[in-house]
Design a protein around this motif. Structure first.
Motif, PDB file in Angstrom:
ATOM      1  N   MET A   1       0.830  -1.186   0.000  1.00  0.00           N
ATOM      2  CA  MET A   1       0.000   0.000   0.000  1.00  0.00           C
ATOM      3  C   MET A   1       0.873   1.249   0.000  1.00  0.00           C
ATOM      4  SD  MET A   1      -3.095   0.985  -0.045  1.00  0.00           S
ATOM      5  CE  MET A   1      -3.308   2.698  -0.323  1.00  0.00           C
ATOM      6  N   ALA A   2       1.981   1.206   0.706  1.00  0.00           N
ATOM      7  CA  ALA A   2       2.857   2.378   0.768  1.00  0.00           C
ATOM      8  C   ALA A   2       3.411   2.724  -0.617  1.00  0.00           C
ATOM      9  CB  ALA A   2       3.993   2.136   1.748  1.00  0.00           C
ATOM     10  N   ASP A   3       3.792   1.713  -1.399  1.00  0.00           N
ATOM     11  CA  ASP A   3       4.322   1.966  -2.736  1.00  0.00           C
ATOM     12  C   ASP A   3       3.242   2.534  -3.660  1.00  0.00           C
ATOM     13  OD1 ASP A   3       6.459   1.883  -4.683  1.00  0.00           O
ATOM     14  OD2 ASP A   3       5.330   0.257  -5.636  1.00  0.00           O
ATOM     15  N   ILE A   4       2.032   2.014  -3.550  1.00  0.00           N
ATOM     16  CA  ILE A   4       0.931   2.530  -4.361  1.00  0.00           C
ATOM     17  C   ILE A   4       0.674   3.992  -4.003  1.00  0.00           C
ATOM     18  CG2 ILE A   4      -1.549   2.360  -4.806  1.00  0.00           C
ATOM     19  CD1 ILE A   4      -1.205  -0.697  -4.368  1.00  0.00           C
TER      20      ILE A   4
ATOM     21  N   TYR B   1       2.751   6.129  -2.718  1.00  0.00           N
ATOM     22  CA  TYR B   1       3.873   6.931  -3.203  1.00  0.00           C
ATOM     23  C   TYR B   1       3.743   7.192  -4.699  1.00  0.00           C
ATOM     24  CZ  TYR B   1       8.551   8.290  -4.615  1.00  0.00           C
ATOM     25  OH  TYR B   1       9.610   8.954  -5.178  1.00  0.00           O
ATOM     26  N   GLN B   2       3.497   6.139  -5.474  1.00  0.00           N
ATOM     27  CA  GLN B   2       3.389   6.274  -6.924  1.00  0.00           C
ATOM     28  C   GLN B   2       2.216   7.181  -7.313  1.00  0.00           C
ATOM     29  OE1 GLN B   2       5.569   5.262  -9.207  1.00  0.00           O
ATOM     30  NE2 GLN B   2       6.842   4.347  -7.624  1.00  0.00           N
ATOM     31  N   MET B   3       1.100   7.059  -6.600  1.00  0.00           N
ATOM     32  CA  MET B   3      -0.043   7.921  -6.891  1.00  0.00           C
ATOM     33  C   MET B   3       0.277   9.372  -6.533  1.00  0.00           C
ATOM     34  SD  MET B   3      -3.230   5.473  -5.824  1.00  0.00           S
ATOM     35  CE  MET B   3      -4.544   6.493  -6.502  1.00  0.00           C
ATOM     36  N   GLY B   4       0.977   9.576  -5.416  1.00  0.00           N
ATOM     37  CA  GLY B   4       1.363  10.918  -4.999  1.00  0.00           C
ATOM     38  C   GLY B   4       2.319  11.582  -5.973  1.00  0.00           C
ATOM     39  N   GLU B   5       3.171  10.778  -6.605  1.00  0.00           N
ATOM     40  CA  GLU B   5       4.117  11.294  -7.590  1.00  0.00           C
ATOM     41  C   GLU B   5       3.456  11.535  -8.947  1.00  0.00           C
ATOM     42  OE1 GLU B   5       7.632  11.960  -7.264  1.00  0.00           O
ATOM     43  OE2 GLU B   5       6.947  11.981  -5.186  1.00  0.00           O
ATOM     44  N   GLY B   6       2.223  11.071  -9.081  1.00  0.00           N
ATOM     45  CA  GLY B   6       1.529  11.243 -10.357  1.00  0.00           C
ATOM     46  C   GLY B   6       1.879  10.203 -11.392  1.00  0.00           C
ATOM     47  N   ASN B   7       2.540   9.119 -10.961  1.00  0.00           N
ATOM     48  CA  ASN B   7       2.945   8.059 -11.882  1.00  0.00           C
ATOM     49  C   ASN B   7       1.845   7.034 -12.125  1.00  0.00           C
ATOM     50  OD1 ASN B   7       5.526   9.166 -12.038  1.00  0.00           O
ATOM     51  ND2 ASN B   7       6.165   8.078 -10.216  1.00  0.00           N
TER      52      ASN B   7
ATOM     53  N   GLU C   1      -8.234  -1.396   4.903  1.00  0.00           N
ATOM     54  CA  GLU C   1      -6.856  -0.905   5.016  1.00  0.00           C
ATOM     55  C   GLU C   1      -6.638   0.369   4.190  1.00  0.00           C
ATOM     56  OE1 GLU C   1      -4.123  -1.878   6.832  1.00  0.00           O
ATOM     57  OE2 GLU C   1      -5.499  -3.201   7.895  1.00  0.00           O
ATOM     58  N   ILE C   2      -7.228   0.425   3.015  1.00  0.00           N
ATOM     59  CA  ILE C   2      -7.064   1.613   2.169  1.00  0.00           C
ATOM     60  C   ILE C   2      -7.576   2.841   2.904  1.00  0.00           C
ATOM     61  CG2 ILE C   2      -7.932   2.762   0.091  1.00  0.00           C
ATOM     62  CD1 ILE C   2      -7.689  -0.025  -1.283  1.00  0.00           C
TER      63      ILE C   2
END
Length: 75
Positions: free
Chosen positions: A1-4, A6-12, A31-32
């Motif tokens: 979840m942390a990687d998702i 992060y990736q969403m926050g970066e706009g990737n 959990e989300i």
């Protein structure tokens, strides 16, 4: 979840689809919301939801969903 997150926050990544066994859907849904402090939306897509709403309506909902939506489905 942390990687998702992060990736969403970066706009990737936008609107990722997570595939899992049916028994894990409720846990991931909870959990989300608890992990993200409700910064992400969760939408469950199963054969039951497609049967209820129809494929066309589900497609419209996916396209109209906010970019911070995480989709959960089974394999």
């Amino acid at each position: 979840m942390a990687d998702i997150a992060y990736q969403m926050g970066e706009g990737n990544v936008f609107r990722p689809l997570l595939m899992m066994p049916p028994s894990l859907i409720p846990q991931w849904f909870d959990e989300i919301h608890s992990f993200s402090a409700s910064k992400f939306n969760a939408m469950v897509i199963t054969t039951e939801t497609v049967g209820k709403w129809g494929e066309e309506e589900i497609t419209k909902m996916i396209k109209a969903s906010p970019k911070n939506t995480i989709f959960l489905s089974t394999y």
